[in-house]
Design a protein around this motif. Structure first.
Motif, PDB file in Angstrom:
ATOM      1  N   TYR A  33      13.671   7.782 -12.045  1.00 24.12           N
ATOM      2  CA  TYR A  33      12.546   8.395 -12.742  1.00 24.12           C
ATOM      3  C   TYR A  33      12.576   8.159 -14.257  1.00 24.12           C
ATOM      4  O   TYR A  33      11.561   7.822 -14.847  1.00 24.12           O
ATOM      5  N   LYS A  74       9.632   6.324 -16.149  1.00 25.16           N
ATOM      6  CA  LYS A  74       8.811   7.045 -17.140  1.00 25.16           C
ATOM      7  C   LYS A  74       8.730   6.242 -18.445  1.00 25.16           C
ATOM      8  O   LYS A  74       7.662   6.070 -19.019  1.00 25.16           O
ATOM      9  N   PHE A 133       0.948   4.190  -3.013  1.00 30.11           N
ATOM     10  CA  PHE A 133       0.871   5.653  -2.829  1.00 30.11           C
ATOM     11  C   PHE A 133       1.940   6.345  -3.682  1.00 30.11           C
ATOM     12  O   PHE A 133       1.666   7.301  -4.411  1.00 30.11           O
ATOM     13  N   LEU A 134       3.155   5.820  -3.613  1.00 28.46           N
ATOM     14  CA  LEU A 134       4.256   6.411  -4.376  1.00 28.46           C
ATOM     15  C   LEU A 134       4.036   6.234  -5.881  1.00 28.46           C
ATOM     16  O   LEU A 134       4.183   7.187  -6.663  1.00 28.46           O
ATOM     17  N   GLU A 145       0.799  -1.229   0.000  1.00 23.73           N
ATOM     18  CA  GLU A 145       0.000   0.000   0.000  1.00 23.73           C
ATOM     19  C   GLU A 145       0.830   1.277   0.000  1.00 23.73           C
ATOM     20  O   GLU A 145       0.426   2.272  -0.589  1.00 23.73           O
ATOM     21  N   ARG A 146       1.977   1.244   0.639  1.00 25.49           N
ATOM     22  CA  ARG A 146       2.842   2.423   0.627  1.00 25.49           C
ATOM     23  C   ARG A 146       3.445   2.628  -0.765  1.00 25.49           C
ATOM     24  O   ARG A 146       3.519   3.748  -1.271  1.00 25.49           O
ATOM     25  N   LEU A 147       3.869   1.532  -1.382  1.00 28.84           N
ATOM     26  CA  LEU A 147       4.404   1.634  -2.743  1.00 28.84           C
ATOM     27  C   LEU A 147       3.329   2.103  -3.721  1.00 28.84           C
ATOM     28  O   LEU A 147       3.619   2.785  -4.696  1.00 28.84           O
ATOM     29  N   TYR A 193      10.233   2.791  -9.874  1.00 30.65           N
ATOM     30  CA  TYR A 193      10.779   4.137  -9.638  1.00 30.65           C
ATOM     31  C   TYR A 193      11.933   4.091  -8.629  1.00 30.65           C
ATOM     32  O   TYR A 193      13.002   4.642  -8.871  1.00 30.65           O
ATOM     33  N   LEU A 194      11.724   3.395  -7.512  1.00 29.27           N
ATOM     34  CA  LEU A 194      12.778   3.326  -6.497  1.00 29.27           C
ATOM     35  C   LEU A 194      13.958   2.491  -6.981  1.00 29.27           C
ATOM     36  O   LEU A 194      15.107   2.778  -6.660  1.00 29.27           O
ATOM     37  N   GLY A 220       0.914   9.663 -12.039  1.00 29.16           N
ATOM     38  CA  GLY A 220       0.203  10.923 -12.280  1.00 29.16           C
ATOM     39  C   GLY A 220       1.099  11.950 -12.954  1.00 29.16           C
ATOM     40  O   GLY A 220       0.671  12.642 -13.880  1.00 29.16           O
ATOM     41  N   ALA A 221       2.352  12.034 -12.505  1.00 28.55           N
ATOM     42  CA  ALA A 221       3.276  13.019 -13.071  1.00 28.55           C
ATOM     43  C   ALA A 221       3.647  12.664 -14.511  1.00 28.55           C
ATOM     44  O   ALA A 221       3.687  13.531 -15.386  1.00 28.55           O
ATOM     45  N   ALA A 255       0.731  13.277 -16.743  1.00 28.19           N
ATOM     46  CA  ALA A 255       0.541  14.725 -16.876  1.00 28.19           C
ATOM     47  C   ALA A 255       1.476  15.284 -17.945  1.00 28.19           C
ATOM     48  O   ALA A 255       1.055  16.043 -18.813  1.00 28.19           O
ATOM     49  N   ASP A 265       1.301   5.753  -7.577  1.00 29.64           N
ATOM     50  CA  ASP A 265       0.187   6.578  -8.033  1.00 29.64           C
ATOM     51  C   ASP A 265       0.665   7.992  -8.355  1.00 29.64           C
ATOM     52  O   ASP A 265       0.295   8.571  -9.382  1.00 29.64           O
ATOM     53  N   ALA A 266       1.526   8.535  -7.482  1.00 35.75           N
ATOM     54  CA  ALA A 266       2.025   9.897  -7.686  1.00 35.75           C
ATOM     55  C   ALA A 266       2.930   9.976  -8.914  1.00 35.75           C
ATOM     56  O   ALA A 266       2.835  10.914  -9.710  1.00 35.75           O
ATOM     57  N   VAL A 267       3.804   8.973  -9.080  1.00 37.55           N
ATOM     58  CA  VAL A 267       4.728   8.987 -10.213  1.00 37.55           C
ATOM     59  C   VAL A 267       3.940   8.805 -11.524  1.00 37.55           C
ATOM     60  O   VAL A 267       4.177   9.519 -12.517  1.00 37.55           O
TER      61      VAL A 267
END
Lengths: 247, 247
Positions: free
Chosen positions: A150, A154, A65-66, A61-63, A145-146, A72-73, A76, A68-70
Motif C-alpha cells: 500500500y 500510494k 476492480f482492485l 478486469e479483476r486487477l 499494490y499487490l 479511491g482510497a 480520498a 479502482d478501490a485502492v
C-alpha cells in the motif's frame, strides 16, 4: 523468495518481451517489478485474454476492480487532508472528477500504457476502445499494490498519476459553483447582485472576457476568463473571498 | 511526538469521559488510541456537531467518506485473493453485499458503537436513526486509518469487522444464483430441467424442504433448506458442481 528478489534472480528468466515490459514498468512506476506476472496480467485486455478455466478468462478486469478501490482510497485521503474545511459532499464530487473513465483514460495514454497494453480491438465496440487505457491504468494500480504494498502504491498514485496530471486547484474551482454561492448569499442578505460584461479583449481565437460583479449597483469585484462563464466564476470567487464566505 | 505517544504522556491529559472513550476504542479496535481526537470526531454524529467555521460542522461525515474508501479497498483485496477464479462482476456484487448500509449498521451495533456515539436524534428523520451505526463504523475505520496507518487498519477490518460478522461462504452462496446458472445451461444444451418438491419435514417453525433436480426427467441432484427457494439453490449448486460448471 525475498533474497531471490533482492538478487534479481527472477530477471535471469526474462525473455526479450519480458525485459521490455519490465523496463516500461520501471519508467512508469519508478521501480522494477518484483512479480512481473502481475504486470503482464494488468496489460492484458479482455479481448486477448486466454480462458484459464471453463468460463474464466485471465484478463486485467479483476486487477482493475482492485486498483479502482485502492485509487479511491488514496484519493480520498489526499482530499481529506488537503481540504480540512470541506464537507463530504465536496470530497465525493471532487474525487469523482479525478477518478473517472475519461480522465484516467487520458492519464493512461500520457504515461504510455499504449506501449504495453495487449488487446485485439477488432472484436469490440467503440466504448472499449475509448476506455482501454483508463481500465489498464486501474489494473496497473492493482498490480503495483499487490507487488509492492500500500505505501509504495500510494506514493506511485500521488507522484506519478495525480501530481503530474491533475491540477487540483483548477478542479476545485470548477467543482465549486461560486456564482451560485454568491446568489445564495445575496438572497439571504437581500442584496442585489449583478454580473456585468465589461469588456472583451483579444483576437477571435483567444478572447478574454472581463466581468464585473456589482452589489447594490456598486462595483465589488471583477474576473477575467476565456469564456463569459469562467469570467463570472472568477468574479464570484473573488467576491466569496472578499465576503469571507465558506465555500 | 512519537516518544510522547510511547510514554503515553497524552493519556495524562484525559478527562473521565476521554478515559471511557479510550477504553471503549481499545475494546473495539484492539489498541489504545494514539490520537484520541480522531475517535472523538468519529463518534460525533452531525446532529450534535458544532459549527467550527461558517457553514462547516465538525461531524463524523468526512471521516465516514474516508473510512468508506478504505473499507472498500480492504474488502476488494480480500475478495480478490480469496476468489482467484471469479470475475470482477462477482467481486463487485459480493463486496456490495458486505459493505452496505444495512450490514454495516448491524455490525456497528454489535461491536458496541451505541456506547460511544454522540447524537441528538430528535432532530432527524427515520433514515438517520437507521444508518447511524453504519455511518459511525465507517467513520471509525477512517479514524483508525489516520491514527495507525493502512496495515493496522486492514488488520482491524479483517479481524474485527469481517471475520466475526460475515460468513463469506454464505454470502457467496446467495450471491451466485445457481438456479439461473442451471437454467442457462439447460437452454444452451437443450436439456429439460425441473425442480420438484420431494418432501417437507420438521415442525411448523423449523421446516426442511427437499427439492429434487431432474434433468430429462431423471434424478440428478437434490438439495435441502429451510425454504423452498434455498433448497432449490442447494440442489442447483450441487448440479453445477456435478456438471463442473464455472460459477
Amino acid at each position: 523468495m525475498k533474497l531471490f528478489r533482492k538478487l534479481r534472480v527472477h530477471e535471469l528468466l526474462y525473455n526479450k518481451k519480458d525485459k521490455g515490459l519490465a523496463a516500461a514498468i520501471k519508467l512508469m512506476v519508478g521501480r522494477k517489478p518484483l512479480n512481473l506476472s502481475l504486470y503482464k496480467l494488468a496489460a492484458r485486455h479482455s479481448s486477448v485474454a486466454e480462458e484459464i478455466k471453463h468460463g474464466v478468462k485471465a484478463s486485467n478486469e479483476r486487477l482493475e476492480f482492485l486498483g479502482d478501490a485502492v485509487l479511491g482510497a488514496v484519493v480520498a485521503e489526499l482530499l481529506f487532508i488537503k481540504f480540512p474545511y470541506r464537507d463530504e459532499g465536496f470530497l465525493t464530487e471532487t474525487r469523482s472528477r479525478i477518478v473517472n473513465r475519461e480522465s484516467l483514460n487520458r492519464v493512461g495514454q500520457k504515461i504510455g500504457l499504449s506501449k504495453i497494453v495487449e488487446s485485439d480491438l477488432s472484436q469490440k465496440g467503440l466504448y472499449t476502445h475509448k476506455s482501454i487505457y483508463g481500465d489498464t491504468l486501474e489494473a496497473l494500480v492493482g498490480a503495483v499494490y499487490l507487488d509492492r504494498g500500500y505505501i509504495f502504491c500510494k506514493h506511485f498514485i500521488l507522484t506519478k498519476i495525480i501530481a503530474p496530471f491533475f491540477d487540483l486547484d483548477n478542479i476545485i474551482t470548477t467543482t465549486t459553483n461560486f456564482k451560485s454561492k454568491i446568489i445564495e448569499w445575496s438572497q439571504k442578505e437581500s442584496k442585489e447582485v449583478e454580473f456585468v460584461l465589461q469588456s472583451v479583449n483579444g483576437s477571435q481565437r483567444f478572447k478574454e472576457f472581463t466581468i464585473e460583479l456589482k452589489i447594490e449597483n456598486e462595483f465589488f469585484t471583477d474576473g477575467k476568463g476565456p469564456t463569459k462563464k469562467k469570467a463570472e466564476q472568477e468574479a464570484a470567487k473573488n467576491a466569496c473571498e472578499k465576503l469571507n464566505l465558506a465555500v
